[in-house]
Structure formats: C-alpha cells, structure tokens
Enzyme design. Structure first.
Site, PDB file in Angstrom:
ATOM      1  N   ASN A  38       0.868  -1.171   0.000  1.00  0.00           N
ATOM      2  CA  ASN A  38       0.000   0.000   0.000  1.00  0.00           C
ATOM      3  C   ASN A  38       0.907   1.224   0.000  1.00  0.00           C
ATOM      4  O   ASN A  38       1.445   1.611   1.036  1.00  0.00           O
ATOM      5  CB  ASN A  38      -0.889  -0.062   1.258  1.00  0.00           C
ATOM      6  CG  ASN A  38      -1.849   1.100   1.341  1.00  0.00           C
ATOM      7  OD1 ASN A  38      -1.827   1.998   0.505  1.00  0.00           O
ATOM      8  ND2 ASN A  38      -2.684   1.085   2.360  1.00  0.00           N
ATOM      9  N   ARG A  82      -2.559  -2.138  -3.453  1.00  0.00           N
ATOM     10  CA  ARG A  82      -3.738  -1.303  -3.257  1.00  0.00           C
ATOM     11  C   ARG A  82      -3.576  -0.048  -4.115  1.00  0.00           C
ATOM     12  O   ARG A  82      -2.532   0.618  -4.064  1.00  0.00           O
ATOM     13  CB  ARG A  82      -3.833  -0.891  -1.789  1.00  0.00           C
ATOM     14  CG  ARG A  82      -5.017   0.007  -1.566  1.00  0.00           C
ATOM     15  CD  ARG A  82      -4.993   0.593  -0.178  1.00  0.00           C
ATOM     16  NE  ARG A  82      -6.196   1.333   0.057  1.00  0.00           N
ATOM     17  CZ  ARG A  82      -6.245   2.507   0.686  1.00  0.00           C
ATOM     18  NH1 ARG A  82      -5.144   3.059   1.132  1.00  0.00           N
ATOM     19  NH2 ARG A  82      -7.384   3.109   0.875  1.00  0.00           N
ATOM     20  N   HIS A 141     -12.662   3.128  -0.050  1.00  0.00           N
ATOM     21  CA  HIS A 141     -12.778   2.066   0.966  1.00  0.00           C
ATOM     22  C   HIS A 141     -13.483   0.829   0.425  1.00  0.00           C
ATOM     23  O   HIS A 141     -14.022   0.021   1.187  1.00  0.00           O
ATOM     24  CB  HIS A 141     -13.576   2.531   2.209  1.00  0.00           C
ATOM     25  CG  HIS A 141     -12.928   3.639   2.986  1.00  0.00           C
ATOM     26  ND1 HIS A 141     -13.642   4.645   3.585  1.00  0.00           N
ATOM     27  CD2 HIS A 141     -11.632   3.877   3.278  1.00  0.00           C
ATOM     28  CE1 HIS A 141     -12.815   5.469   4.205  1.00  0.00           C
ATOM     29  NE2 HIS A 141     -11.591   5.018   4.023  1.00  0.00           N
ATOM     30  N   HIS A 167     -17.587   2.253   7.645  1.00  0.00           N
ATOM     31  CA  HIS A 167     -16.129   2.302   7.821  1.00  0.00           C
ATOM     32  C   HIS A 167     -15.801   3.653   8.459  1.00  0.00           C
ATOM     33  O   HIS A 167     -15.781   4.685   7.776  1.00  0.00           O
ATOM     34  CB  HIS A 167     -15.448   2.143   6.449  1.00  0.00           C
ATOM     35  CG  HIS A 167     -13.955   2.136   6.514  1.00  0.00           C
ATOM     36  ND1 HIS A 167     -13.195   1.016   6.270  1.00  0.00           N
ATOM     37  CD2 HIS A 167     -13.071   3.120   6.804  1.00  0.00           C
ATOM     38  CE1 HIS A 167     -11.915   1.310   6.406  1.00  0.00           C
ATOM     39  NE2 HIS A 167     -11.817   2.585   6.724  1.00  0.00           N
ATOM     40  N   GLY A 182     -13.025   5.543  10.281  1.00  0.00           N
ATOM     41  CA  GLY A 182     -11.631   5.682  10.714  1.00  0.00           C
ATOM     42  C   GLY A 182     -11.270   7.142  10.562  1.00  0.00           C
ATOM     43  O   GLY A 182     -12.150   8.009  10.599  1.00  0.00           O
ATOM     44  N   GLY A 238     -10.332   8.406   7.836  1.00  0.00           N
ATOM     45  CA  GLY A 238     -11.216   8.587   6.681  1.00  0.00           C
ATOM     46  C   GLY A 238     -12.455   7.754   6.970  1.00  0.00           C
ATOM     47  O   GLY A 238     -12.350   6.721   7.626  1.00  0.00           O
ATOM     48  N   ARG A 243     -11.089  15.946   7.371  1.00  0.00           N
ATOM     49  CA  ARG A 243     -11.843  16.306   6.152  1.00  0.00           C
ATOM     50  C   ARG A 243     -13.255  16.756   6.517  1.00  0.00           C
ATOM     51  O   ARG A 243     -13.877  16.175   7.405  1.00  0.00           O
ATOM     52  CB  ARG A 243     -11.942  15.106   5.204  1.00  0.00           C
ATOM     53  CG  ARG A 243     -10.628  14.766   4.541  1.00  0.00           C
ATOM     54  CD  ARG A 243     -10.738  13.487   3.740  1.00  0.00           C
ATOM     55  NE  ARG A 243      -9.803  12.500   4.237  1.00  0.00           N
ATOM     56  CZ  ARG A 243      -9.793  11.221   3.891  1.00  0.00           C
ATOM     57  NH1 ARG A 243     -10.676  10.763   3.017  1.00  0.00           N
ATOM     58  NH2 ARG A 243      -8.910  10.390   4.392  1.00  0.00           N
TER      59      ARG A 243
HETATM   60  P1  AMP Z   1      -8.083   4.267  10.999  1.00  0.00           P
HETATM   61  O1  AMP Z   1      -7.988   5.348   9.965  1.00  0.00           O
HETATM   62  O2  AMP Z   1      -9.031   3.178  10.628  1.00  0.00           O
HETATM   63  O3  AMP Z   1      -6.749   3.765  11.431  1.00  0.00           O
HETATM   64  O4  AMP Z   1      -8.725   4.941  12.297  1.00  0.00           O
HETATM   65  C1  AMP Z   1      -8.132   6.025  12.975  1.00  0.00           C
HETATM   66  C2  AMP Z   1      -9.161   6.605  13.969  1.00  0.00           C
HETATM   67  O5  AMP Z   1      -9.570   5.553  14.843  1.00  0.00           O
HETATM   68  C3  AMP Z   1      -8.635   7.725  14.848  1.00  0.00           C
HETATM   69  O6  AMP Z   1      -9.618   8.766  14.948  1.00  0.00           O
HETATM   70  C4  AMP Z   1      -8.472   7.092  16.194  1.00  0.00           C
HETATM   71  O7  AMP Z   1      -8.776   7.942  17.202  1.00  0.00           O
HETATM   72  C5  AMP Z   1      -9.465   5.972  16.172  1.00  0.00           C
HETATM   73  N1  AMP Z   1      -8.973   4.880  17.017  1.00  0.00           N
HETATM   74  C6  AMP Z   1      -7.969   4.055  16.782  1.00  0.00           C
HETATM   75  N2  AMP Z   1      -7.763   3.193  17.776  1.00  0.00           N
HETATM   76  C7  AMP Z   1      -8.667   3.486  18.701  1.00  0.00           C
HETATM   77  C8  AMP Z   1      -8.966   2.966  19.987  1.00  0.00           C
HETATM   78  N3  AMP Z   1      -8.266   1.954  20.515  1.00  0.00           N
HETATM   79  N4  AMP Z   1     -10.002   3.528  20.642  1.00  0.00           N
HETATM   80  C9  AMP Z   1     -10.706   4.535  20.110  1.00  0.00           C
HETATM   81  N5  AMP Z   1     -10.462   5.059  18.890  1.00  0.00           N
HETATM   82  C10 AMP Z   1      -9.448   4.559  18.196  1.00  0.00           C
END
Ligand code: AMP
Length: 389
Positions: free
Chosen positions: A7, A84, A173, A199, A201, A203, A232
């Site tokens: 990736n 990816r 995604h 999804h 995260g 993003g 964003r």
């Molecule tokens: P990602 O882009 O899928 O890696 O997600 C990142 C987001 O997930 C960030 O806003 C983090 O705050 C949240 N995040 C990651 N790990 C945790 C956790 N253990 N508890 C709460 N939020 C989390």
C-alpha cells in the site's frame, strides 16, 4: 500461497506478507518519510517485537529493495504481489493483473488522486522490473463501487462535462466494504440482504450493499465527500469553494488543503483529529469536543438513513475501522440517533473488546448491529490468489 500486499503513498509504503490459506501474517511494516529526512522502517514479524530501522529512504525503489531484503530472511517464497490502488477511475470494475495496459490506466486516472496513484504506479513498475518472475495485481479501492446504479453515481452536471472529465461518484474504501460484506454474509447467511457497512476511521465512509452489490456510498468523486472525518469536512455546499475563493481570497490550493487537512473533527473540536482525544475532551467538559461528537453522530446517522433509502430498507449495520472497531462511545452515539428506526444496541455487548466479528444489538432491535474488524490486506491477497493462483 504467500502474498505480499503493498500500500504505497506519496511518502510511505506499507507492506504485509501473509499466507492466504492460514491467514498467518509473517511480517508487516511501514516505510515512512520516503524522500524526507528522518526516514525509517517500522517492521514486525510473527511472534516478534516491533523494530524501528533507521535507514535512508530517498525514494520508493530504495524502500522496496529494503523490504525485499528484510523479507528474504523470513524465507517464505512470495507467490504474488497485491497493490492497493486508491483510484481505479473509469477502468476497473474489479481487480486486475498488472500488464502494460492496466498499469497505464492507473497513471491515466491519476489526476483524480494525484498524491496516491502516481506513487502506486511507480511502485508497481519497480516491482515488475526488480522481480519479473512474480505476478502483480492491481486492487483499486474504487472497484467495488464501479457498478452501482447510474442514478447513484451520476452527478447532475452537464453531460458533456461529465463525459469529458469522467466526473462521477467513484467512492473509496471499496476493498474494506467488500470484506465487511463477505464476513457479515459468512456469519449471518440469509439473514442479511441489505447491509450498511460503516467504515469509520480517520477517513470514513458508509456503503449500501444489497446481496453483495454496492448500491451507493457516501464518498464521491474523491474521498472528501460524505461524513465528517478526522481532518476532512465531508459534504458541504459546493458554493463554499467559490465564496472562499472570491470573498475570502483563498486560492484553490489553500481551499483544498483546508478542506482535506484542517477541517472535520480537528476543526470543530479545535483539539485533535483523533477520536480518543475528542472523547476525553468531551468528558472533561470541553464544549467544542462535545459538538464534534454530536456532529459526527448526527451526520453518520443521517447518511445511514440515506444509504438505507438507496436500498429501500436495511437489515444489518456493521461498524468497522479505527473508530468503528474501538470506540463503544461513538457506536452508541450513532445508534442512539437511529433509535427512532428501532435500532437498539446492548450496552454490555457494545463494551466488549474483541478482534472477532460480533453482534452488539439486542434481540428486539429492528436492525442487527455488528462490529466487524476489517482486513483489507487479506481481501487484497484473496484477489491475488483468484487472479494468479
Ligand atoms: P483508521 O484510519 O481506521 O486507522 O482509524 C483512525 C481513527 O480511529 C482515529 O480517529 C483514532 O482515534 C481511532 N482509534 C484508533 N484506535 C482506537 C482505539 N483503541 N479507541 C478509540 N479510537 C481509536
């Protein structure tokens, strides 16, 4: 079969070597700050500790050479490489084996995702040159959305403009949403026909999936559209861009940076883009953090209803990604705003921490609510096996 999943970003390169049959991950890591001072590789092997290798990574070719050198010691022959690709544009309804033609397509559509596609195409080319005996597969993040109904992907802009510039909803995604459908369907069988995959995260996007087919998604021409994200802004009136440009004096590049990097949860909370910091701020009485959470719940629930409407119904909702998998508070916040639809989650089940997919709704909930950890690398590796195996 062992598959290497790559990736690549403009200054990073994540990798994972896994065995598709056993799902065992032999090694994974990230080459960071490629082309920038202070570059390093964060590397981890099965059963081992995380290591930080401080090495000069002037370009992606050097990074890949290091990765292959590290992986050589593990002694697991690589059967194929899955790449990816962020934007497949108007060429990829599904993953495809790398050829001169498919590689040229990745570059042709790159203006839609310039920070990612050019680097990804370069990395694919390097892999082909360095290891001509290993097959490569392109797995575009947009492919799953390619065949959504025209009423969902078409924008109401002049047809000649849409045709000339290939303007449409591409989404993102897609590999994660596809994995979520696959996992939910394996677990729920015939009980799930209309799924909204959430999804969430840094993003974030929702996807309406009916019997395995994408019916709509919240990201648009680019991953800026839809939900409020870490940095964003998500959907807003497009005229905001003209107004900021004409009245505020911001250049188009300024606005691009503002909307992609300085907005979202970060801007509203004025604290952080990380949901954990925002939850903590809200618990300590910070009104801006509380508003960031309220807006996130509000928009996610609102767009959930939009996704349900695109399928004329919904029977299952699945939370995934960093926030969706790890934050009971954010899940409850979204679910509570859907109580009017009969959505009910069990607070005790919602608090359970696990790497396994699970149901967190009550038996009398109108919709089955699940938490499903995503695994895009495994999905990419499965495509490699399908196409090269
Ligand atoms: P990602 O882009 O899928 O890696 O997600 C990142 C987001 O997930 C960030 O806003 C983090 O705050 C949240 N995040 C990651 N790990 C945790 C956790 N253990 N508890 C709460 N939020 C989390």
């Amino acid at each position: 079969m062992n598959v290497l999943v790559i990736n690549a970003g403009s200054s990073s390169l994540k990798y994972q070597l896994l065995d598709v049959d056993t799902k065992e991950v032999y090694a994974k890591g990230n080459c960071e700050r490629i082309g920038i001072e202070g570059s390093f590789i964060g590397h981890e092997e099965l059963g081992g500790e995380k290591q930080k290798l401080e090495v000069a990574l002037p370009d992606h070719k050097t990074a890949i050479t290091y990765v292959f050198d590290i992986l050589k010691d593990i002694n697991k022959p690589i059967g194929g490489i899955g790449h990816r690709v962020v934007q497949g544009g108007w060429y990829f309804p599904e993953s495809a084996v790398v050829t001169d033609e498919t590689l040229a397509w990745v570059r042709e559509v790159a203006p839609l995702a310039p920070l990612h596609n050019y680097a990804e195409a370069d990395v694919i080319e390097i892999c082909r040159e360095m290891f001509p005996e290993i097959g490569n597969v392109i797995v575009p993040d947009t492919a799953f959305h390619y065949n959504m109904p025209e009423r969902a992907w078409r924008y109401a802009l002049p047809r000649d403009v849409v045709d000339t510039y290939h303007i449409r909803k591409y989404g993102a995604h897609g590999t994660s949403h596809r994995f979520i459908w696959r996992t939910v369907h394996e677990l729920m069988g015939d009980k799930t026909h209309k799924l909204v995959s959430c999804h969430l995260g840094s993003g974030a996007s929702l996807c309406a999936i009916e019997d395995g087919k994408c019916m709509d998604t919240t990201m648009g021409l680019t991953p800026l559209d839809g939900l409020i994200m870490g940095t964003r802004c998500g959907t807003l009136d497009p005229a905001t861009v003209f107004y900021l440009n004409r009245v505020g004096g911001y250049s188009i590049d300024d606005i691009d940076t503002m909307m992609n990097k300085q907005s979202g949860l970060l801007a509203v909370s004025a604290v952080s883009s990380d949901s954990r910091d925002i939850e903590e701020g809200a618990h300590n009485g910070d009104a801006n953090c509380q508003m960031a959470l309220d807006m996130f719940y509000y928009r996610t629930a609102q767009l959930f209803a939009e996704m349900a409407s695109s399928m004329e119904g919904v029977d299952t909702m699945a939370f995934t990604a960093g926030i969706g998998e790890n934050s009971p508070e954010m899940r409850a916040g979204v679910a509570d705003r859907l109580a009017w639809m009969g959505v009910k989650i069990d607070p005790a089940k919602n608090e359970i921490r696990s790497d396994e997919p699970r149901v967190i709704s009550t038996p009398d909930s109108s919709i089955t609510v699940m938490v499903v950890p995503t695994n895009e690398e495994y999905m990419i590796a499965l495509d490699v096996v399908d196409l090269l195996g």
